[in-house]
Design an enzyme around this catalytic site. Sequence first.
Site, mmCIF file in Angstrom:
data_model
loop_
_atom_site.group_PDB
_atom_site.id
_atom_site.type_symbol
_atom_site.label_atom_id
_atom_site.label_comp_id
_atom_site.label_asym_id
_atom_site.label_seq_id
_atom_site.Cartn_x
_atom_site.Cartn_y
_atom_site.Cartn_z
ATOM 1 N N ASP A 90 0.844 -1.193 0.000
ATOM 2 C CA ASP A 90 0.000 0.000 0.000
ATOM 3 C C ASP A 90 0.880 1.244 0.000
ATOM 4 O OD1 ASP A 90 0.445 -0.965 2.907
ATOM 5 O OD2 ASP A 90 -0.122 1.124 3.154
ATOM 6 N N HIS B 49 1.501 -8.988 -3.921
ATOM 7 C CA HIS B 49 0.505 -7.973 -3.583
ATOM 8 C C HIS B 49 1.267 -6.673 -3.328
ATOM 9 C CE1 HIS B 49 -3.498 -6.659 -2.263
ATOM 10 N NE2 HIS B 49 -2.833 -5.900 -1.402
ATOM 11 N N ASP C 111 0.727 -17.453 -5.051
ATOM 12 C CA ASP C 111 1.417 -16.430 -5.833
ATOM 13 C C ASP C 111 0.420 -15.740 -6.755
ATOM 14 O OD1 ASP C 111 3.244 -14.823 -7.061
ATOM 15 O OD2 ASP C 111 4.058 -16.390 -8.361
ATOM 16 N N GLU D 40 2.041 -10.433 -0.024
ATOM 17 C CA GLU D 40 2.361 -9.004 -0.006
ATOM 18 C C GLU D 40 3.849 -8.854 0.297
ATOM 19 O OE1 GLU D 40 0.463 -4.787 1.619
ATOM 20 O OE2 GLU D 40 -0.089 -6.661 2.577
#
Length: 612
Positions: free
Chosen positions: A222, A535, A581, A590
């Site tokens: 993020d 991710h 994956d 992530e």
Amino acid sequence: MAVFIPTRLVSALALVGVSGLMLGCGSGGGGGSGNNVASSAKAASSTAVAISSSAASSNAAAVSGNIKLNQLGFLPESAKWAVVPAGSAASFKVINTATKAEVFSGNLSAATTWSASEESVKLADFSSVKTPGDYLVRVEGANDSYTFTIASDVYSALTAASIKAFYFNRNSAELLATHAGVFARPLGHPDTQVLVHPSAASAARPAGTIISSPKGWYDAGDYNKYIVNSGIATYSLLAAYEHFPEIFNSQNLNIPESGDVLPDLLNETLWNLEWMLSMQDPNDGGVYHKLTNKNFDGTVMPHQATSERYVVQKTTAAALDFAAVMATASRVFAQYETQLPGMSANMLAAAESAWAWAVANPAVTYQQPDDVKTGEYGDGNLADEFAWAAAELYITSKKDAYYTAMKPTNTFATVPSWGDVRSLGWISLAHHRDNLTAVADKQLIANRIDGLAANLQTVWAASPYRVTMQKNDFVWGSNSVALGQAMMLVQGYRLNGKREYLDAAQAMLDYVLGRNATDMSFVTGYGDKATMHPHHRPSEADGIAEPIPGFIAGGPQPGQQDKSGCNVPYPSNIAAKSYLDNWCSYASNEIAINWNAPLVYVSAAIQALTPK
């Protein structure tokens, strides 16, 4: 059938910014970044060129028949092991892939079952193979292993890429093609106009006050920045330099600062340290817990994420992690006073100011505001943060009161994580033990380090996979657990030179590079079958098939908290195999800065410490 793309050259080219690596469009997917169910911890990004996620489930059955080993390779004098599926074969061979000649043969161990993967396996020890070259392991009835390399610099590119991953996660930076190659991107999140959230308001800085807090690294997949996780990540990089400067002093990562007086590792670390300094309220010394949007962004590039940004709540954990890191940085950067006048002193002053705030506010834990939905890094036990900050302040300032405040007889050694940082203090005390004041109990310091290392070595020696990971270690970010274990084994080896400690640390580097139950290298761009779809928003949204190289994925863990949002099933729910994956898998795939930092440390340590 999956197509495997060898990636040693691809990742090396991407690392130095060579263009022309675009092979197609990135995978589809979407969804928000995940929260650690236990702690709301955020993860980091991973990249590699490997098996496609759509083929993962169809290949799951074949994995049990594969020989698993470090897909990158080994130093000539390192321990070298492979895991072989149990079968009738009693021996193995090592083949030189250039000459096709057999260079070694040996007996396999007896078959035993690893409870974490529910596999019956045998071990192949080929440590005596030391001649540089490319090889594979062959066992009758099993697929040949992936090719691996023996070379004196086999980990140099890996170490460099795992550091440059931080550059690729820079906040407030335009990544130019000169440095980023095909992964170039516009500037995102300048963070020069950040709002003070009501939870962080004070008389001097009421809610809505605009402050400037640029730079730093995106924490994970993020686009937010968290002091607590920056703490252990930044420390691990500083410790890598402090312990093994020879690995980094001449390294050129091709980042904007390359070629100046500072080693590139310190240049990259300084990018985050300058952000951390801006997170301290100059009016009282308190430190904001995080800088964040109110919600996670969608699958967009940084410059497309334009929501308002806030600093949120001051906490005791943030203040203490900040104090520990700044005390560490103060002594590391002291040698660069000419280039950075006053920086070392300012860092130590900031550390002591944050410590004073924490002592005056000893139990301010993070409470997520109702209107903020991003990662928490909440921690209700602050004894370890107090111990770590006290240890670093003691080492740097030489003030005995800090050592006493550490409460050393009540502070034990554990495998470090963002939520348990007590051993970071022991690592620093052990490194500086010859320069401590008389108040320090040097034998206690050694006992703390050696006691944990000995326990880990015992697990390693008895493990069917010859690793230190056990079934209960497969938690969110399990690869960070593996590398944290390796870090503590390294400290034991540095203290007393027990070769078993170094071999066990090597085994954990082997683990993340392929000697694991998934038969994958978890580092993007490194290994013939490596993480391909982490991710990580930039890797997903950039339209490039390959992920950014040098990121380590979180790794297997059986919680599978993201499976309801994935249209691809996990190949297994067994602890050591529960890895997907796919972009959708924030719970296993992530990336996070606190996972990449120990990869930097361990790969550098193995390179520096393995006998030549």
